[in-house]
Design a protein around this motif. Sequence first.
Motif, mmCIF file in Angstrom:
data_model
loop_
_atom_site.group_PDB
_atom_site.id
_atom_site.type_symbol
_atom_site.label_atom_id
_atom_site.label_comp_id
_atom_site.label_asym_id
_atom_site.label_seq_id
_atom_site.Cartn_x
_atom_site.Cartn_y
_atom_site.Cartn_z
ATOM 1 N N HIS A 8 20.475 40.495 50.584
ATOM 2 C CA HIS A 8 20.256 39.061 50.821
ATOM 3 C C HIS A 8 20.463 38.639 52.270
ATOM 4 O O HIS A 8 20.071 37.557 52.669
ATOM 5 N N ASP A 55 25.666 31.368 50.774
ATOM 6 C CA ASP A 55 25.845 32.148 49.540
ATOM 7 C C ASP A 55 26.081 31.228 48.348
ATOM 8 O O ASP A 55 25.476 31.384 47.295
ATOM 9 N N HIS A 65 20.822 34.440 54.925
ATOM 10 C CA HIS A 65 21.593 34.094 56.132
ATOM 11 C C HIS A 65 20.724 34.077 57.394
ATOM 12 O O HIS A 65 21.195 34.418 58.480
HETATM 13 FE FE LIG Z 1 26.129 36.364 51.956
#
Ligand SMILES: [Fe+2]
Length: 450
Positions: A217, A368, A222
């Motif tokens: 991810h 997140d 991010h």
């Molecule tokens: Fe993360």
Amino acid sequence: MNSAQPIHPHHYVDDRPQEGIFRVHKNVYADPQVFELEIEHIFNKTWSFLGLTSQIPKAHDWISTYIARSPILITRDGSNEIKAFINACRHKGSQLTRTEKGNNKYHSCPYHGWVYGSNGKLADIKDKEHAQYAPAFDTESHDLIPIGKIAVYKGLIFGSLSPDVPELEDFLGELKFFIDLAMDQGEHGMEFIPGNIEFAYEGNWKLQLENGTDAYHLTSTHVGFLDLMAKRAMGQGNIEAKQFDWQKRFSQNGGDFQFENGHTLIWLNQAEVKKRPIYPSIEAIEKRLGKDKAQWMLKMRNMSIFPNLQIADSTSLLMRTFRPLAVNRTELRYWCLAPIGEPAAQRAWRLRQFEDFFNVSGLATPDDTITYETCQAGFESSKLDWLQGHARGMMSVQEGASETAKALGFSPRASVDAGFMVQSESSFHPIYREWARMMKAGVQGGKTYE
Ligand SMILES: [Fe+2]
Ligand code: FES
């Protein structure tokens, strides 16, 4: 399968390695009945992290926490023994402590004033001389209820509501090699830097459990963080944060290790070892623990200790627990872990990295947390069934120890030695194998551990 069918937990994890298939059903994260079974058959029957011995160094120090729904009081009694009790008064069940830590020889219940020693023994019933209790009242114990089992490994206190668990060292198994890499960084042990972070998100607890070892991810969730890091690499912005040049990570080798009892870990060679806050101490660590261990302390290592403890040594050294509140609500607690007696400059360095990346207001954590909430929103659809997020990297998994593991002398259940860009999802497999095993044992009325 749809959510109207009766629960067969072993049907929620489709684990057919010979056919190259590993799938998890969205009901695992979204079905309230499954959640109730998890509390009963997982959280109430296995080891949970309770705190650090360094949080309660003196006699009568205490901390409080939870194992899922059970409030827990952990004390160091007058003879320096660490004990853990259900944090509930025997009179009418009120929690004894309303805060997180303190030092008290006696705990007085805020409701009617019953008093307990730090050893959990009842010390006083307020106004007992006038109470007119029947003799039968004193035939039962009035002491605090101890939890099923408590044990310490390298300064980590674990407890279990059930006494029927393996010895803690057996439970942690071969993962101990990596726990040591975190907990042996300080010659005199490890401690939390004062101040922790606590918040909740509207999503299932396993979303955090997975994300702790989800390398895939990074470059999408991010992306804002990576852009900012690229600017810092050009000398712009808050370069005091001592962050890493994340682009340099993508060409590194790494992998994952799958362990028994649901534990898992991903690792990556670190291109910029001199940015690690323990780097100035590395020579001393090498002398104390040997070159291999010292070198591995400089690598990125994110581990999950099933079911709800994570230690991430990726920028700063983070410890994180997450408590299931409801099928779609989870409480997170974060701490920055540091060697006891660390020089002030290294500690400041560690803190700048921690707040920059991990803080609730940091540059990574909010990205997140919001994805957990958007996943949970997706699970609401009755049209979604089997997820496809546990299959990446399956062809790079080898049974048993890889060359890396053999060289270091530990034996995982399976290994991946590969470049970062594989971004394997195989690190989730031990989690769901253990999840399915425990749920199946519970639902079928069998023993959780042999
Ligand atoms: Fe993360
Ligand atoms: S509930 Fe604790 S004294 Fe009444």
